[in-house]
Design a protein around this motif. Structure first.
Motif, PDB file in Angstrom:
ATOM      1  N   GLU A 147       0.822  -1.214   0.000  1.00 40.03           N
ATOM      2  CA  GLU A 147       0.000   0.000   0.000  1.00 40.03           C
ATOM      3  C   GLU A 147       0.855   1.263   0.000  1.00 40.03           C
ATOM      4  N   ASP A 148       1.979   1.233   0.718  1.00 39.65           N
ATOM      5  CA  ASP A 148       2.866   2.406   0.742  1.00 39.65           C
ATOM      6  C   ASP A 148       3.469   2.655  -0.641  1.00 39.65           C
ATOM      7  N   ALA A 149       3.764   1.573  -1.363  1.00 38.23           N
ATOM      8  CA  ALA A 149       4.279   1.724  -2.719  1.00 38.23           C
ATOM      9  C   ALA A 149       3.208   2.296  -3.637  1.00 38.23           C
ATOM     10  N   ALA A 150       1.969   1.924  -3.389  1.00 37.72           N
ATOM     11  CA  ALA A 150       0.880   2.387  -4.249  1.00 37.72           C
ATOM     12  C   ALA A 150       0.580   3.867  -4.043  1.00 37.72           C
ATOM     13  N   PHE A 151       0.535   4.296  -2.796  1.00 38.98           N
ATOM     14  CA  PHE A 151       0.055   5.650  -2.515  1.00 38.98           C
ATOM     15  C   PHE A 151       1.117   6.587  -1.951  1.00 38.98           C
ATOM     16  N   GLY A 152       2.349   6.086  -1.801  1.00 44.87           N
ATOM     17  CA  GLY A 152       3.409   6.942  -1.303  1.00 44.87           C
ATOM     18  C   GLY A 152       3.427   7.005   0.217  1.00 44.87           C
ATOM     19  N   THR A 153       4.576   7.325   0.766  1.00 39.44           N
ATOM     20  CA  THR A 153       4.715   7.399   2.212  1.00 39.44           C
ATOM     21  C   THR A 153       6.000   8.133   2.564  1.00 39.44           C
ATOM     22  N   GLN A 154       6.206   8.354   3.827  1.00 38.76           N
ATOM     23  CA  GLN A 154       7.473   8.874   4.328  1.00 38.76           C
ATOM     24  C   GLN A 154       8.117   7.784   5.174  1.00 38.76           C
ATOM     25  N   LYS A 155       9.399   7.612   5.027  1.00 32.60           N
ATOM     26  CA  LYS A 155      10.095   6.555   5.751  1.00 32.60           C
ATOM     27  C   LYS A 155      11.449   7.076   6.211  1.00 32.60           C
TER      28      LYS A 155
END
Length: 372
Positions: A127-135
């Motif tokens: 899901e993070d790959a699909a919609f983007g995130t901060q890591k």
């Protein structure tokens, strides 16, 4: 100890294509990534070998050098440069020094040099790959020593100008040859080309001016990335030498497999079970989606393997606002336990179906065929 063969490390042949190398790398990265491996220390060592092999074999020029010279192609002690042969082999460098004033390669090594690039790998959720995130990532790199402020000298002292080269980092000499007199420029051996000499080295950094520290960095991962994607963080690599600019940090992304969805480009695929009754009579059913809710209308007489498309429910494109689609395959399930009443109803249903069929036997059909 001899270094392992890069092809063996990735488990591919030396004739493997770029796609085969990339596929092998992804598979191994998922297997040995420290975030998922039980023996994290062993996995980290293995991942270092895998990343090193992939960095060479995924680069056409480096791969060609490796195929020709093996590991010696990237070992400075073997007389090889980053671009193949170094002109220092067999005295050829001396000839170039005489004719061209010391050789451009040597002179560059005494002046400011760009720092090395760093590479790390991170594992993120589907899901993070699909919609983007901060890591937030953590990795080691060399940084200025706080005690000596990067000078390399013990506090209270300072580096001195090298008397051999007068602080230039280079020494010049004149050679007489049958072709005339030629001036050569070489790095100063006393100060190693730095132009400064540290008489009392800093005890914290041993006079290097740099110490290895853990660097914490917050990344913004854009929506739509996939395994194999690479993010470049400018100036986050190793510091430069002699005042040169720092290198860059390259972050390689691996995406965890999803329990339900399979990704193909920007589209995602999943399989949904439906009952025999739903397939026969039709129904509107809810289906899992990455975000929000979704449903499909199953028409009467739907067969196993039929597909339905949910527009715009897939993965966002990395460059653009459009999203891919979600393709839903239905699988008709057969109950393994039936009540007597259910069995009777199915028998009656079967009897009705049999009445619709052509009841003629094979001999009747042959007879009709000959009689015209």
């Amino acid at each position: 100890m001899a270094k392992p063969d890069y092809y063996e490390t990735l488990g591919v042949s030396n004739s493997a294509s770029e796609d085969e190398i990339k596929k092998a790398y992804r598979s191994l990265a998922l297997k040995y990534h420290p975030d998922v491996a039980e023996d994290k220390e062993a996995a980290a060592i293995k991942m270092k070998e895998i990343n090193e092999a992939y960095a060479v074999l995924s680069d056409a020029q480096k791969r060609q050098q490796y195929d020709q010279f093996g590991h010696a192609a990237f070992d400075p002690s073997q007389g090889m440069g980053a671009n193949g042969f170094d002109f220092d082999i067999g005295g050829v460098g001396d000839i170039f020094d005489m004719f061209f004033g010391g050789g451009g390669g040597r002179r560059r090594r005494t002046g400011p040099q760009r720092g090395s690039d760093r590479e790390i790998q991170i594992l993120i959720d589907f899901e993070d790959a699909a919609f983007g995130t901060q890591k937030e990532v953590q990795y080691p790199r060399m940084e200025d020593c706080d005690v000596c402020e990067g000078s390399g000298a013990e506090p209270g002292t300072s580096p001195k100008t090298c008397p051999a080269c007068d602080g230039k980092g280079q020494v010049r000499s004149v050679q007489s040859t049958p072709l005339g007199r030629f001036e050569t420029v070489r790095p100063c051996t006393r100060c190693a080309g730095k132009g400064k000499i540290v008489e009392k080295p800093c005890k914290t950094c041993n006079g290097q001016g740099k110490v290895r520290r853990s660097r914490h960095l917050k990344l913004r991962i854009p929506a739509g990335v996939d395994s194999g994607a690479k993010l470049r963080m400018q100036s986050e690599g190793e510091p430069g030498i002699n005042g040169g600019p720092p290198g860059d940090l390259y972050v390689y992304i691996e995406v965890k497999p999803h329990k339900i969805f399979e990704r193909r480009g920007s589209d995602i695929y999943c399989e949904v079970p439906i009952s025999f009754v739903q397939a026969a009579l039709g129904d509107e059913i809810d289906v899992p989606v990455l975000d929000g809710s979704g449903s499909i209308k199953v028409p009467e007489g739907t067969q196993t393997g039929s597909s339905f498309t949910l527009k715009g429910k897939g993965i966002p494109h990395v460059r653009g606002h459009r999203r891919g689609d979600q393709i839903v395959f239905v699988k008709v399930t057969v109950p393994n336990k039936l009540s007597e009443k259910q069995k009777d109803l199915l028998k009656k249903f079967n009897e009705e179906e049999e009445k619709k069929k052509d009841r003629k036997g094979i001999f009747d059909k042959v007879k009709d065929a000959f009689s015209g």
